[in-house]
Design a protein around this motif. Structure first.
Motif, PDB file in Angstrom:
ATOM      1  N   UNK A 101       0.834  -1.274   0.049  1.00 32.85           N
ATOM      2  CA  UNK A 101      -0.156   0.050   0.032  1.00 32.85           C
ATOM      3  C   UNK A 101       1.047   1.257  -0.125  1.00 32.85           C
ATOM      4  N   UNK A 102       0.431   2.412  -0.342  1.00 35.31           N
ATOM      5  CA  UNK A 102       1.159   3.590  -0.326  1.00 35.31           C
ATOM      6  C   UNK A 102      -0.036   4.838  -0.075  1.00 35.31           C
ATOM      7  N   UNK A 103       0.476   5.579   0.759  1.00 35.26           N
ATOM      8  CA  UNK A 103      -0.480   6.497   1.280  1.00 35.26           C
ATOM      9  C   UNK A 103       0.029   7.892   0.521  1.00 35.26           C
ATOM     10  N   UNK A 104      -0.781   8.660  -0.085  1.00 34.91           N
ATOM     11  CA  UNK A 104      -0.313  10.221  -0.607  1.00 34.91           C
ATOM     12  C   UNK A 104      -1.668  10.509  -1.250  1.00 34.91           C
ATOM     13  N   UNK A 105      -1.793  11.973  -1.226  1.00 34.00           N
ATOM     14  CA  UNK A 105      -2.816  12.656  -2.001  1.00 34.00           C
ATOM     15  C   UNK A 105      -2.542  12.203  -3.376  1.00 34.00           C
ATOM     16  N   UNK A 112       6.293   6.134  -9.357  1.00 29.68           N
ATOM     17  CA  UNK A 112       7.043   5.046  -9.119  1.00 29.68           C
ATOM     18  C   UNK A 112       6.250   4.272  -7.714  1.00 29.68           C
ATOM     19  N   UNK A 113       5.932   4.923  -7.008  1.00 29.24           N
ATOM     20  CA  UNK A 113       4.926   4.311  -5.665  1.00 29.24           C
ATOM     21  C   UNK A 113       3.773   3.561  -6.588  1.00 29.24           C
ATOM     22  N   UNK A 114       2.897   4.296  -7.666  1.00 28.44           N
ATOM     23  CA  UNK A 114       1.897   3.792  -8.208  1.00 28.44           C
ATOM     24  C   UNK A 114       2.428   2.420  -8.694  1.00 28.44           C
ATOM     25  N   UNK A 115       3.496   2.474  -9.468  1.00 25.16           N
ATOM     26  CA  UNK A 115       3.885   1.221 -10.275  1.00 25.16           C
ATOM     27  C   UNK A 115       4.227   0.020  -9.259  1.00 25.16           C
ATOM     28  N   UNK A 161      -7.619   9.183   3.947  1.00 22.49           N
ATOM     29  CA  UNK A 161      -6.927   7.569   3.763  1.00 22.49           C
ATOM     30  C   UNK A 161      -5.830   7.747   2.646  1.00 22.49           C
ATOM     31  N   UNK A 162      -6.235   8.663   1.511  1.00 30.32           N
ATOM     32  CA  UNK A 162      -5.396   8.623   0.601  1.00 30.32           C
ATOM     33  C   UNK A 162      -4.616   7.635   0.006  1.00 30.32           C
ATOM     34  N   UNK A 163      -5.385   6.536  -0.331  1.00 29.99           N
ATOM     35  CA  UNK A 163      -4.857   5.345  -0.846  1.00 29.99           C
ATOM     36  C   UNK A 163      -5.417   4.992  -2.252  1.00 29.99           C
ATOM     37  N   UNK A 164      -5.043   5.643  -3.149  1.00 29.35           N
ATOM     38  CA  UNK A 164      -5.596   5.802  -4.508  1.00 29.35           C
ATOM     39  C   UNK A 164      -5.187   4.496  -5.111  1.00 29.35           C
ATOM     40  N   UNK A 165      -3.576   4.309  -5.307  1.00 32.41           N
ATOM     41  CA  UNK A 165      -3.205   3.196  -5.935  1.00 32.41           C
ATOM     42  C   UNK A 165      -3.786   1.724  -5.306  1.00 32.41           C
TER      43      UNK A 165
END
Length: 263
Positions: A101-105, A112-115, A161-165
């Motif tokens: 998981x990755x938390x970001x707006x 790179x986090x999305x990938x 939450x900011x966990x789009x990916x």
């Protein structure tokens, strides 16, 4: 003569490969399968964690082994599959659980986090499922694949939450499960997904600290988070002959959160 409930849930003689199996939900599911009689191959990135987890299973009388592999890397996935076949023979049950998981707006989410999230949570599931099915399940016209999605894959989250990916990847896992079940049903392979809600774990630690465990628990009709037993029943149902007529389905194990939010 129809089988008894105990016989339908019995996994004696079966082999299960569980990714992300060294702790948390993966280890809980490995216990469920092993307690029902299956031999277990655990995988995750860290050898030390795997050795400890395998020891935990073995102490419970379960035949458990491990292979360290990073399921975001294709070469590691291929090595994991080959070594599992060499050491365990055919794989009857595959639990795709390794995840990130990755938390970001969304506006600042690093590509790179999305990938990273998508490679592990979606691409890795596909590659390992394909390898295991072609080598072991399709030739024998039998197999069970259990994909771990999330209630996050059913829609959006509160803004904090900011966990789009992560949400996107778990939504993809649900659709992947449905499409794969349609294609591989002719081979006698059942493919289903579990959508956990909040379970205390390393992955959810940041969210629990930021929002608060009590607040998250209050969002659930059952007024609690998931525990160390809550995935055992559904995992065993999907993996055994008790669930032999279930495929392409997902089930939320979340204390009712998805009912409140309309997921």
């Amino acid at each position: 003569m129809t089988r008894t409930v105990q016989q339908l849930f019995d996994l004696t003689g079966k082999t299960a490969l569980v990714t992300g199996g060294s702790r948390g939900l993966g280890l809980q599911m490995a216990h469920a399968l092993g307690e029902a009689g299956a031999k277990i191959m655990l995988s995750s990135r860290k050898a030390g964690d795997l050795e400890e987890a395998a020891g935990d299973l073995q102490a419970a009388g379960i035949d458990a082994r491990w292979i360290a592999a990073d399921c975001s890397r294709e070469e590691d996935i291929r090595r994991l599959a080959e070594q599992t076949f060499e050491r365990m023979g055919d794989v009857d049950i595959l639990v795709n659980n390794a995840g990130a998981a990755w938390g970001a707006p969304a506006e600042d989410h690093p590509v790179e986090a999305w990938d990273k999230v998508m490679n592990l949570n979606v691409r890795g599931y596909f590659i390992l499922s394909q390898l295991v099915a072609k080598r072991s399940m399709i030739p024998r016209k039998a197999g069970r694949i259990v994909n771990i999605a999330s209630i996050a894959g059913l829609g959006g989250n509160p803004p904090e939450m900011n966990t789009l990916a992560y949400n996107t990847s778990k939504g993809a896992v649900i659709t992947f499960t449905q499409a794969l079940a349609c294609e591989w049903g002719k081979y006698g392979i059942n493919v289903n997904a579990i959508c956990p809600g909040f379970f205390p774990s390393r992955m959810t630690k940041g969210t629990l600290e930021r929002i608060g465990e009590d607040k998250l628990a209050q969002n659930a009709p059952l007024r609690r988070l998931g525990d160390d037993e809550d995935l055992k029943g559904i995992t065993l149902l999907y993996a055994s002959d008790a669930g032999k007529h279930i495929t392409g389905q997902w089930l939320a194990v979340d204390g009712g959160v998805s009912v409140v939010t309309g997921g």
